[in-house]
Scaffold this active site. Structure first.
Site, PDB file in Angstrom:
ATOM      1  CB  CYS A 172     -20.037 -23.051  -4.835  1.00  0.00           C
ATOM      2  SG  CYS A 172     -18.626 -24.061  -4.526  1.00  0.00           S
ATOM      3  CG  HIS A 173     -18.597 -26.836  -8.381  1.00  0.00           C
ATOM      4  ND1 HIS A 173     -18.002 -26.659  -7.842  1.00  0.00           N
ATOM      5  CD2 HIS A 173     -17.196 -27.208  -9.106  1.00  0.00           C
ATOM      6  CE1 HIS A 173     -16.956 -26.432  -7.398  1.00  0.00           C
ATOM      7  NE2 HIS A 173     -16.302 -27.782  -8.538  1.00  0.00           N
TER       8      HIS A 173
END
Length: 187
Positions: free
Chosen positions: A112-113
């Site tokens: 994800c991030h």
């Protein structure tokens, strides 16, 4: 339980605001393989999850960042979420911990991030990676080859986009852990 994974130890580095499934699912998958998993947080205290749209459960940390070193583990998992990687990418101890895994050729898995942390650690140049779409340009700007795929493996570096890719992420994490050190994994 996998015999190949017996005796292995994996760190999951996170702080408040990690995406709950991105810590819980890899931890469960690793434990099902007989892997010892330790949650490492900056202060060694409980950390609060973000569960898609609101705050989730608090997860107890096993270790404080100041009490660990990459040599203590066989691999590293970096959950995403928006708040967690944004905080950790500004933490020099966290960045040094991450770099230690790359310097030793040990598997690192980020979803994800979480690649934001890898960008600030200076370990993405020349690597093929994926992430949540909003981090794609950041990775390109840092010299990575960004692709929109469920999971990407580049010499021990495992990256995925979102919780929807969790099964593929966990499978590749377990595979890379079994393979051990990767000479192409570098800082």
């Amino acid at each position: 339980m996998s015999q190949a994974q017996s005796g292995k130890r994996v760190a999951i580095l996170a702080t408040d605001g990690f995406e709950e499934s991105e810590l819980a699912a890899p931890r469960a998958a690793l434990k099902s393989q007989g892997v010892e998993v330790q949650v490492v947080s900056p202060e060694g205290k409980g950390i609060r999850a973000w569960a898609e749209t609101d705050w989730g459960d608090t997860y107890e940390a096993d270790k404080a960042l100041s009490d660990v070193d990459a040599t203590d583990y066989h691999a590293l998992v970096l959950p995403g979420g928006l708040f967690n990687p944004d905080e950790l990418r500004l933490n020099e101890k966290a960045l040094a911990f991450v770099r230690g895994f790359f310097e030793a050729g040990k598997p690192v898995a980020a979803i994800c991030h979480a690649p934001w942390i890898l960008i600030n650690a200076g370990v993405v140049d020349g690597r093929k990676m994926t992430s949540v779409a909003s981090v794609g340009q950041d990775l390109k700007n840092a010299g990575a080859q960004w692709v929109d795929e469920p999971v990407v493996v580049d010499n021990g570096l495992v990256t995925s986009r979102t919780p929807k890719d969790m099964d593929a992420f966990n499978a590749k994490l377990i595979e890379e852990l079994a393979e051990g050190r990767h000479s192409g994994q570098h800082a």
